[in-house]
Design a protein around this motif. Structure first.
Motif, PDB file in Angstrom:
ATOM      1  N   ILE A 186     -13.592  32.671  45.855  1.00 27.11           N
ATOM      2  CA  ILE A 186     -12.240  32.394  45.370  1.00 27.11           C
ATOM      3  C   ILE A 186     -12.314  32.180  43.869  1.00 27.11           C
ATOM      4  O   ILE A 186     -13.248  31.550  43.371  1.00 27.11           O
ATOM      5  N   THR A 187     -11.316  32.665  43.154  1.00 23.21           N
ATOM      6  CA  THR A 187     -11.272  32.363  41.721  1.00 23.21           C
ATOM      7  C   THR A 187     -10.470  31.082  41.506  1.00 23.21           C
ATOM      8  O   THR A 187      -9.575  30.753  42.296  1.00 23.21           O
ATOM      9  N   LEU A 188     -10.803  30.392  40.462  1.00 26.70           N
ATOM     10  CA  LEU A 188     -10.104  29.149  40.137  1.00 26.70           C
ATOM     11  C   LEU A 188      -8.623  29.415  39.893  1.00 26.70           C
ATOM     12  O   LEU A 188      -7.767  28.648  40.340  1.00 26.70           O
ATOM     13  N   SER A 189      -8.310  30.515  39.238  1.00 24.85           N
ATOM     14  CA  SER A 189      -6.906  30.835  38.957  1.00 24.85           C
ATOM     15  C   SER A 189      -6.105  31.026  40.247  1.00 24.85           C
ATOM     16  O   SER A 189      -4.943  30.611  40.321  1.00 24.85           O
ATOM     17  N   ASP A 190      -6.715  31.598  41.283  1.00 27.82           N
ATOM     18  CA  ASP A 190      -6.023  31.749  42.567  1.00 27.82           C
ATOM     19  C   ASP A 190      -5.905  30.417  43.295  1.00 27.82           C
ATOM     20  O   ASP A 190      -4.899  30.145  43.951  1.00 27.82           O
ATOM     21  N   GLN A 191      -6.943  29.599  43.194  1.00 30.08           N
ATOM     22  CA  GLN A 191      -6.941  28.315  43.889  1.00 30.08           C
ATOM     23  C   GLN A 191      -5.890  27.369  43.300  1.00 30.08           C
ATOM     24  O   GLN A 191      -5.252  26.624  44.036  1.00 30.08           O
ATOM     25  N   SER A 210      -2.491  20.437  37.438  1.00 27.93           N
ATOM     26  CA  SER A 210      -3.550  21.447  37.427  1.00 27.93           C
ATOM     27  C   SER A 210      -4.680  21.082  36.476  1.00 27.93           C
ATOM     28  O   SER A 210      -5.844  21.364  36.765  1.00 27.93           O
ATOM     29  N   ASP A 211      -4.383  20.420  35.360  1.00 24.38           N
ATOM     30  CA  ASP A 211      -5.444  20.021  34.440  1.00 24.38           C
ATOM     31  C   ASP A 211      -6.367  18.982  35.069  1.00 24.38           C
ATOM     32  O   ASP A 211      -7.587  19.028  34.913  1.00 24.38           O
ATOM     33  N   ALA A 212      -5.797  18.043  35.834  1.00 23.05           N
ATOM     34  CA  ALA A 212      -6.607  17.038  36.521  1.00 23.05           C
ATOM     35  C   ALA A 212      -7.464  17.701  37.605  1.00 23.05           C
ATOM     36  O   ALA A 212      -8.616  17.316  37.818  1.00 23.05           O
ATOM     37  N   GLU A 249      -4.106  30.956  32.101  1.00 21.33           N
ATOM     38  CA  GLU A 249      -3.187  29.925  31.638  1.00 21.33           C
ATOM     39  C   GLU A 249      -2.904  28.942  32.771  1.00 21.33           C
ATOM     40  O   GLU A 249      -2.581  29.342  33.888  1.00 21.33           O
ATOM     41  N   LEU A 250      -3.049  27.653  32.488  1.00 21.07           N
ATOM     42  CA  LEU A 250      -2.733  26.628  33.479  1.00 21.07           C
ATOM     43  C   LEU A 250      -1.219  26.552  33.667  1.00 21.07           C
ATOM     44  O   LEU A 250      -0.469  26.720  32.705  1.00 21.07           O
ATOM     45  N   LYS A 271      -5.141  27.079  28.173  1.00 24.59           N
ATOM     46  CA  LYS A 271      -5.928  28.053  28.917  1.00 24.59           C
ATOM     47  C   LYS A 271      -7.223  27.389  29.372  1.00 24.59           C
ATOM     48  O   LYS A 271      -7.706  26.467  28.736  1.00 24.59           O
ATOM     49  N   ALA A 272      -7.746  27.890  30.486  1.00 28.14           N
ATOM     50  CA  ALA A 272      -9.005  27.369  31.023  1.00 28.14           C
ATOM     51  C   ALA A 272      -9.897  28.539  31.404  1.00 28.14           C
ATOM     52  O   ALA A 272      -9.408  29.632  31.706  1.00 28.14           O
ATOM     53  N   LYS A 273     -11.209  28.283  31.399  1.00 34.18           N
ATOM     54  CA  LYS A 273     -12.160  29.306  31.820  1.00 34.18           C
ATOM     55  C   LYS A 273     -12.025  29.511  33.319  1.00 34.18           C
ATOM     56  O   LYS A 273     -11.931  28.554  34.079  1.00 34.18           O
ATOM     57  N   ASP A 274     -12.018  30.760  33.726  1.00 30.64           N
ATOM     58  CA  ASP A 274     -11.936  31.050  35.152  1.00 30.64           C
ATOM     59  C   ASP A 274     -13.322  30.916  35.769  1.00 30.64           C
ATOM     60  O   ASP A 274     -14.343  31.129  35.112  1.00 30.64           O
TER      61      ASP A 274
END
Length: 148
Positions: free
Chosen positions: A4-9, A19-21, A45-46, A61-64
């Motif tokens: 799973i990618t973080l962006s999908d999760q 989402s940042d927490a 993008e969060l 933005k966050a690293k995937d």
């Protein structure tokens, strides 16, 4: 094994403003070895909107990451998602049948609190009624005297 990618999760979070927490807790879990994940070159993008003075908003933005979607991860995600959900304007979840079924509100605790409130209200009424009944049998109110 599904990956799973973080962006999908993050799209599965009940409260996207947290989402940042979630990303911070996920990174902590990866660092401690509770969850297996790998960096990817992309960023995303969060969904959280941050506010600046003057009323303008921005996003970060966050690293995937690619996450190993094990049952342990799913259990961890469910727990963290539940922790992050109550954060609302007043910090309380509105009591609805859906919230109870989702496990966001403990029905047994609600029932015990309702029982306690109803008992306290009943006792208060009984005490008030008995004090009025006892007061009516005694002497009446003192008579007003004219001031001279």
């Amino acid at each position: 094994m599904p990956y799973i990618t973080l962006s999908d999760q993050i799209k599965k979070l009940h409260n996207p403003q947290r989402s940042d927490a979630f990303v911070k807790k996920l990174r902590d879990a990866i660092r401690e070895g509770d969850i297996d994940a790998a960096d990817t070159p992309g960023r995303f993008e969060l969904p959280k909107k941050f506010a600046k003075r003057g009323g303008e908003t921005y996003t970060r933005k966050a690293k995937d990451l690619i996450i190993d979607g094990t049952p342990e991860f799913e259990a961890w995600f469910a727990k963290i998602n539940k922790e992050l959900t109550p954060a609302r304007a007043n910090g309380k979840i509105k009591v609805t049948p859906e919230a109870i079924e989702a496990g966001l509100v403990d029905f047994k605790v609600l029932a015990a609190e309702t029982r306690r409130k109803m008992g306290a209200s009943f006792e208060k009424g009984q005490k008030l009624g008995s004090s009025r009944a006892a007061g009516s049998k005694g002497p009446g109110r003192p008579k007003k005297t004219a001031q001279k």
